[in-house]
Design an enzyme around this catalytic site. Structure first.
Site, PDB file in Angstrom:
ATOM      1  N   TRP A  40       0.848  -0.769   0.152  1.00  7.09           N
ATOM      2  CA  TRP A  40      -0.091   0.097  -0.056  1.00  7.09           C
ATOM      3  C   TRP A  40       0.876   1.121  -0.091  1.00  7.09           C
ATOM      4  O   TRP A  40       0.719   2.210  -0.669  1.00  7.09           O
ATOM      5  CB  TRP A  40      -0.806  -0.297   1.046  1.00  7.09           C
ATOM      6  CG  TRP A  40      -2.207   0.680   0.995  1.00  7.09           C
ATOM      7  CD1 TRP A  40      -2.286   1.739   2.406  1.00  7.09           C
ATOM      8  CD2 TRP A  40      -2.811   1.406  -0.390  1.00  7.09           C
ATOM      9  NE1 TRP A  40      -3.487   2.880   1.387  1.00  7.09           N
ATOM     10  CE2 TRP A  40      -4.127   2.886   0.780  1.00  7.09           C
ATOM     11  CE3 TRP A  40      -2.669   1.716  -0.972  1.00  7.09           C
ATOM     12  CZ2 TRP A  40      -4.737   2.988  -0.319  1.00  7.09           C
ATOM     13  CZ3 TRP A  40      -3.176   1.992  -2.463  1.00  7.09           C
ATOM     14  CH2 TRP A  40      -4.912   3.104  -1.820  1.00  7.09           C
TER      15      TRP A  40
ATOM     16  N   ARG B 189      16.112  12.954   5.385  1.00  5.50           N
ATOM     17  CA  ARG B 189      16.074  14.806   4.533  1.00  5.50           C
ATOM     18  C   ARG B 189      15.062  15.252   4.871  1.00  5.50           C
ATOM     19  O   ARG B 189      13.992  14.793   6.123  1.00  5.50           O
ATOM     20  CB  ARG B 189      15.574  15.033   3.033  1.00  5.50           C
ATOM     21  CG  ARG B 189      15.515  13.551   2.394  1.00  5.50           C
ATOM     22  CD  ARG B 189      15.440  13.368   1.041  1.00  5.50           C
ATOM     23  NE  ARG B 189      14.616  13.927   0.121  1.00  5.50           N
ATOM     24  CZ  ARG B 189      14.564  12.744  -1.290  1.00  5.50           C
ATOM     25  NH1 ARG B 189      15.547  12.089  -1.510  1.00  5.50           N
ATOM     26  NH2 ARG B 189      13.785  13.589  -1.486  1.00  5.50           N
ATOM     27  N   ARG B 190      14.388  16.730   4.872  1.00  2.00           N
ATOM     28  CA  ARG B 190      13.495  17.163   4.854  1.00  2.00           C
ATOM     29  C   ARG B 190      11.911  16.769   3.653  1.00  2.00           C
ATOM     30  O   ARG B 190      12.123  16.376   3.027  1.00  2.00           O
ATOM     31  CB  ARG B 190      13.649  19.171   4.498  1.00  2.00           C
ATOM     32  CG  ARG B 190      14.268  19.431   6.088  1.00  2.00           C
ATOM     33  CD  ARG B 190      14.503  20.735   5.324  1.00  2.00           C
ATOM     34  NE  ARG B 190      15.367  21.853   6.319  1.00  2.00           N
ATOM     35  CZ  ARG B 190      14.587  22.724   7.350  1.00  2.00           C
ATOM     36  NH1 ARG B 190      13.045  22.207   7.294  1.00  2.00           N
ATOM     37  NH2 ARG B 190      15.296  22.607   8.450  1.00  2.00           N
TER      38      ARG B 190
ATOM     39  N   ALA C  75      -3.758  -2.766  -3.436  1.00  2.00           N
ATOM     40  CA  ALA C  75      -3.108  -1.595  -3.879  1.00  2.00           C
ATOM     41  C   ALA C  75      -2.279  -2.417  -5.317  1.00  2.00           C
ATOM     42  O   ALA C  75      -2.657  -1.151  -6.274  1.00  2.00           O
ATOM     43  CB  ALA C  75      -1.589  -1.771  -2.506  1.00  2.00           C
TER      44      ALA C  75
ATOM     45  N   LYS D 292     -13.710  -3.469   8.706  1.00  2.00           N
ATOM     46  CA  LYS D 292     -14.584  -3.961   7.572  1.00  2.00           C
ATOM     47  C   LYS D 292     -12.878  -5.245   7.670  1.00  2.00           C
ATOM     48  O   LYS D 292     -13.482  -6.292   7.488  1.00  2.00           O
ATOM     49  CB  LYS D 292     -14.861  -3.156   6.521  1.00  2.00           C
ATOM     50  CG  LYS D 292     -13.151  -2.641   6.016  1.00  2.00           C
ATOM     51  CD  LYS D 292     -12.259  -3.189   4.846  1.00  2.00           C
ATOM     52  CE  LYS D 292     -10.307  -2.745   5.185  1.00  2.00           C
ATOM     53  NZ  LYS D 292      -9.867  -3.773   4.625  1.00  2.00           N
TER      54      LYS D 292
ATOM     55  N   VAL E 202       0.501  -8.897   5.750  1.00  4.42           N
ATOM     56  CA  VAL E 202       0.036  -8.251   7.138  1.00  4.42           C
ATOM     57  C   VAL E 202      -2.037  -8.418   7.086  1.00  4.42           C
ATOM     58  O   VAL E 202      -2.818  -8.861   6.133  1.00  4.42           O
ATOM     59  CB  VAL E 202      -0.172  -7.213   7.864  1.00  4.42           C
ATOM     60  CG1 VAL E 202      -0.217  -6.115   6.504  1.00  4.42           C
ATOM     61  CG2 VAL E 202      -1.243  -6.469   8.714  1.00  4.42           C
TER      62      VAL E 202
ATOM     63  N   GLU F 104      -4.915  -7.570   8.960  1.00  2.00           N
ATOM     64  CA  GLU F 104      -5.299  -6.524   9.812  1.00  2.00           C
ATOM     65  C   GLU F 104      -6.386  -6.733  10.977  1.00  2.00           C
ATOM     66  O   GLU F 104      -6.359  -6.452  12.153  1.00  2.00           O
ATOM     67  CB  GLU F 104      -5.180  -5.316   9.801  1.00  2.00           C
ATOM     68  CG  GLU F 104      -4.220  -4.875   9.109  1.00  2.00           C
ATOM     69  CD  GLU F 104      -2.930  -3.914  10.660  1.00  2.00           C
ATOM     70  OE1 GLU F 104      -2.879  -4.094  11.422  1.00  2.00           O
ATOM     71  OE2 GLU F 104      -2.103  -2.900  10.325  1.00  2.00           O
TER      72      GLU F 104
HETATM   73  N1  LIG Z   1      -2.927  -3.781   0.469  1.00  2.00           N
HETATM   74  C1  LIG Z   1      -3.480  -3.411   0.079  1.00  2.00           C
HETATM   75  O1  LIG Z   1      -4.447  -2.929  -0.942  1.00  2.00           O
HETATM   76  C2  LIG Z   1      -3.680  -1.991   1.407  1.00  2.00           C
HETATM   77  C3  LIG Z   1      -3.208  -2.602   2.281  1.00  2.00           C
HETATM   78  N2  LIG Z   1      -3.972  -1.089   3.575  1.00  2.00           N
HETATM   79  C4  LIG Z   1      -2.884  -1.179   4.736  1.00  2.00           C
HETATM   80  O2  LIG Z   1      -1.629  -0.588   4.651  1.00  2.00           O
HETATM   81  C5  LIG Z   1      -0.930  -1.740   5.902  1.00  2.00           C
HETATM   82  C6  LIG Z   1       0.003  -2.200   5.345  1.00  2.00           C
HETATM   83  O3  LIG Z   1      -0.308  -2.939   4.490  1.00  2.00           O
HETATM   84  P1  LIG Z   1       0.127  -3.774   3.093  1.00  2.00           P
HETATM   85  O4  LIG Z   1       1.449  -2.282   2.244  1.00  2.00           O
HETATM   86  O5  LIG Z   1      -0.693  -4.303   2.162  1.00  2.00           O
HETATM   87  O6  LIG Z   1       1.383  -4.652   3.912  1.00  2.00           O
HETATM   88  P2  LIG Z   1       2.646  -5.231   3.170  1.00  2.00           P
HETATM   89  O7  LIG Z   1       3.022  -6.743   4.137  1.00  2.00           O
HETATM   90  O8  LIG Z   1       2.436  -5.282   2.123  1.00  2.00           O
HETATM   91  O9  LIG Z   1       3.302  -4.478   3.895  1.00  2.00           O
HETATM   92  C7  LIG Z   1       4.101  -4.002   5.537  1.00  2.00           C
HETATM   93  C8  LIG Z   1       5.201  -2.992   5.716  1.00  2.00           C
HETATM   94  O10 LIG Z   1       5.203  -2.503   6.696  1.00  2.00           O
HETATM   95  C9  LIG Z   1       6.636  -2.596   7.345  1.00  2.00           C
HETATM   96  N3  LIG Z   1       7.325  -3.469   7.803  1.00  2.00           N
HETATM   97  C10 LIG Z   1       7.326  -4.488   8.509  1.00  2.00           C
HETATM   98  N4  LIG Z   1       7.449  -5.593   9.572  1.00  2.00           N
HETATM   99  C11 LIG Z   1       7.907  -4.086  10.032  1.00  2.00           C
HETATM  100  C12 LIG Z   1       8.019  -3.862  11.359  1.00  2.00           C
HETATM  101  N5  LIG Z   1       8.580  -5.115  12.356  1.00  2.00           N
HETATM  102  N6  LIG Z   1       8.158  -2.738  12.148  1.00  2.00           N
HETATM  103  C13 LIG Z   1       7.417  -1.846  11.294  1.00  2.00           C
HETATM  104  N7  LIG Z   1       7.634  -2.198   9.958  1.00  2.00           N
HETATM  105  C14 LIG Z   1       7.260  -3.111   8.789  1.00  2.00           C
HETATM  106  C15 LIG Z   1       7.974  -2.914   5.859  1.00  2.00           C
HETATM  107  O11 LIG Z   1       7.885  -1.599   4.817  1.00  2.00           O
HETATM  108  C16 LIG Z   1       6.167  -3.688   4.796  1.00  2.00           C
HETATM  109  O12 LIG Z   1       7.155  -3.686   3.488  1.00  2.00           O
HETATM  110  C17 LIG Z   1      -2.174  -1.795   6.650  1.00  2.00           C
HETATM  111  O13 LIG Z   1      -2.646  -1.412   7.239  1.00  2.00           O
HETATM  112  C18 LIG Z   1      -3.166  -2.392   5.376  1.00  2.00           C
HETATM  113  O14 LIG Z   1      -4.617  -2.562   6.115  1.00  2.00           O
HETATM  114  C19 LIG Z   1      -4.721  -0.890   3.117  1.00  2.00           C
HETATM  115  C20 LIG Z   1      -5.544  -0.406   1.929  1.00  2.00           C
HETATM  116  C21 LIG Z   1      -4.846  -1.257   0.913  1.00  2.00           C
HETATM  117  O1  LIG Z   2      -7.923  -2.528   2.948  1.00  2.00           O
HETATM  118  C1  LIG Z   2      -7.708  -3.510   1.993  1.00  2.00           C
HETATM  119  C2  LIG Z   2      -8.272  -2.580   0.248  1.00  2.00           C
HETATM  120  O2  LIG Z   2      -9.380  -1.869   0.492  1.00  2.00           O
HETATM  121  C3  LIG Z   2      -7.361  -4.245   2.128  1.00  2.00           C
HETATM  122  O3  LIG Z   2      -7.607  -5.500   2.042  1.00  2.00           O
HETATM  123  P1  LIG Z   2      -6.803  -7.381   2.935  1.00  2.00           P
HETATM  124  O4  LIG Z   2      -6.056  -5.890   3.922  1.00  2.00           O
HETATM  125  O5  LIG Z   2      -8.015  -8.028   3.330  1.00  2.00           O
HETATM  126  O6  LIG Z   2      -5.839  -7.423   1.802  1.00  2.00           O
END
Ligand SMILES: NC(=O)C1=CN([C@@H]2O[C@H](COP(=O)(O)OP(=O)(O)OC[C@H]3O[C@@H](n4cnc5c(N)ncnc54)[C@H](O)[C@@H]3O)[C@@H](O)[C@H]2O)C=CC1
Ligand SMILES: O=C(CO)COP(=O)(O)O
Length: 309
Positions: free
Chosen positions: A24, A51-52, A116, A167, A255, A257
């Site tokens: 994301w 950096r800033r 994403a 959700k 993850v 969540e």
């Molecule tokens: N993937 C999706 O489609 C979407 C995800 N989100 C939300 O975004 C958040 C991140 O999800 P994703 O990017 O999908 O997860 P991901 O699993 O793809 O990436 C998570 C990132 O978190 C970081 N990370 C990993 N271990 C860590 C640790 N121990 N401490 C701190 N940072 C660490 C790293 O940069 C890693 O790449 C979640 O809360 C998710 O619900 C929201 C909308 C869409």
């Molecule tokens: O928040 C999301 C799409 O809006 C991603 O959903 P999941 O974390 O269930 O893959």
């Protein structure tokens, strides 16, 4: 789909730091770059800002935010949450964690039905930029909005974050329903009752009813509770197919969540008197080993009730 990308360069390019290099964070960064802004990523183990920058985006799993922020000095810029979940032990939303650790009060969240992978493919979507500071919500809207990523704005920060967190729990329920092959009627009925539950919980926690009927509530619930692209849905699906929680999480490998958020809803929010039968059953399945079919039967065998009771 470049032809529906931004029409023109922004009046002023903004420098945005993205903490978290996951799916994301990278997708959000791609939109900002497409809109002519400068983005750079920092690793979550960082202890000083390289950096800033003018805006910080948090795109790391919610349970890791506190420890990550504690290692860093508070930046004197607004902070935008891209995460969706509640912290275990506190029940805090992402922006509440940021305020708690850094004392920051320029806080916003971006949340909506946004896989994403689809954003990275250039497919169209819509979302919500929320902040109690209406000027900040408008600024975030302006930064991200373009012809294929429509950003609406809202002053209901609590409602937008709560919808995005809850959700995920209901997405697990949607996956269970599909994995058990209960049919489309059951799936639509479940999703609608999850919306009612989300709204009851969200109102208690300070959100507004119309927010839960919007993109960050119903919109993301439809997406997560019905699509195999969702990690939360997939977890429920695997569990319904007899795969253990540990194995299902390992297969997903990213993850989910809804798992910590289900624990947080049960243990850390002042909602014991609110009817939340679906979230309660998800908690029992995940943390008490309750049989999934027993949970489904217990949901179905509750007393008949008024729809809006
Ligand atoms: N993937 C999706 O489609 C979407 C995800 N989100 C939300 O975004 C958040 C991140 O999800 P994703 O990017 O999908 O997860 P991901 O699993 O793809 O990436 C998570 C990132 O978190 C970081 N990370 C990993 N271990 C860590 C640790 N121990 N401490 C701190 N940072 C660490 C790293 O940069 C890693 O790449 C979640 O809360 C998710 O619900 C929201 C909308 C869409
Ligand atoms: O928040 C999301 C799409 O809006 C991603 O959903 P999941 O974390 O269930 O893959």
């Amino acid at each position: 789909m470049n032809e529906i990308g931004p029409r023109e360069a922004p009046e002023r390019s903004t420098s945005v730091c993205i903490l978290g290099e996951g799916r994301w964070g990278r997708a959000a960064g791609a939109i900002l770059t497409e809109n002519g802004h400068t983005t750079f990523f920092v690793h979550h183990t960082l202890t000083a800002w390289p950096r800033r920058f003018e805006l910080l985006c948090l795109a790391i799993p919610v349970q890791h935010i506190r420890e990550t922020l504690r290692r860093l000095p508070a930046p004197a810029v607004p902070v935008l949450s891209l995460g969706k979940g509640l912290e275990i032990r506190t029940g805090f939303r992402v922006t509440e964690i940021v305020r708690d650790v850094w004392g920051t009060d320029r806080l916003a969240a971006l949340s909506g039905p946004n896989f994403a992978a689809e954003i990275q493919q250039g497919l169209p979507a819509a979302t919500v930029a929320a902040s109690q500071d209406e000027a900040l919500a408008a600024r975030v809207q302006q930064l991200f909005h373009n012809r294929r990523f429509r950003v609406y704005r809202s002053s209901d920060l609590a409602g937008v974050e709560i919808g995005g967190a809850l959700k995920n729990v209901y997405g697990i329920a949607g996956g269970l329903c599909t994995g058990l092959e209960l049919g489309e009627n059951a799936s639509a009925s479940l999703l609608t009752r999850c919306l009612a539950e989300m709204t009851r919980l969200g109102l208690r926690l300070g959100g507004r009813a119309e927010t839960f009927a919007g993109l960050s509530g119903l919109g993301d619930l439809i997406l997560t509770a019905r699509s195999r692209q969702s990690r939360n849905f997939l977890l429920g699906y695997h569990l319904a197919r007899g795969i253990s929680l540990k194995e299902a999480l390992a297969r997903i490998g990213s993850v989910v969540e809804g798992v910590p958020t289900a624990a947080s809803v049960r243990d850390n929010l002042a909602v014991a008197d609110i009817k939340k039968p679906v979230a309660d059953e998800i908690y029992r399945i995940l943390f008490e080993g309750k049989a999934i079919r027993r949970s489904m039967l217990d949901l179905l065998e509750r007393e008949a009730a008024p729809e809006n009771g």
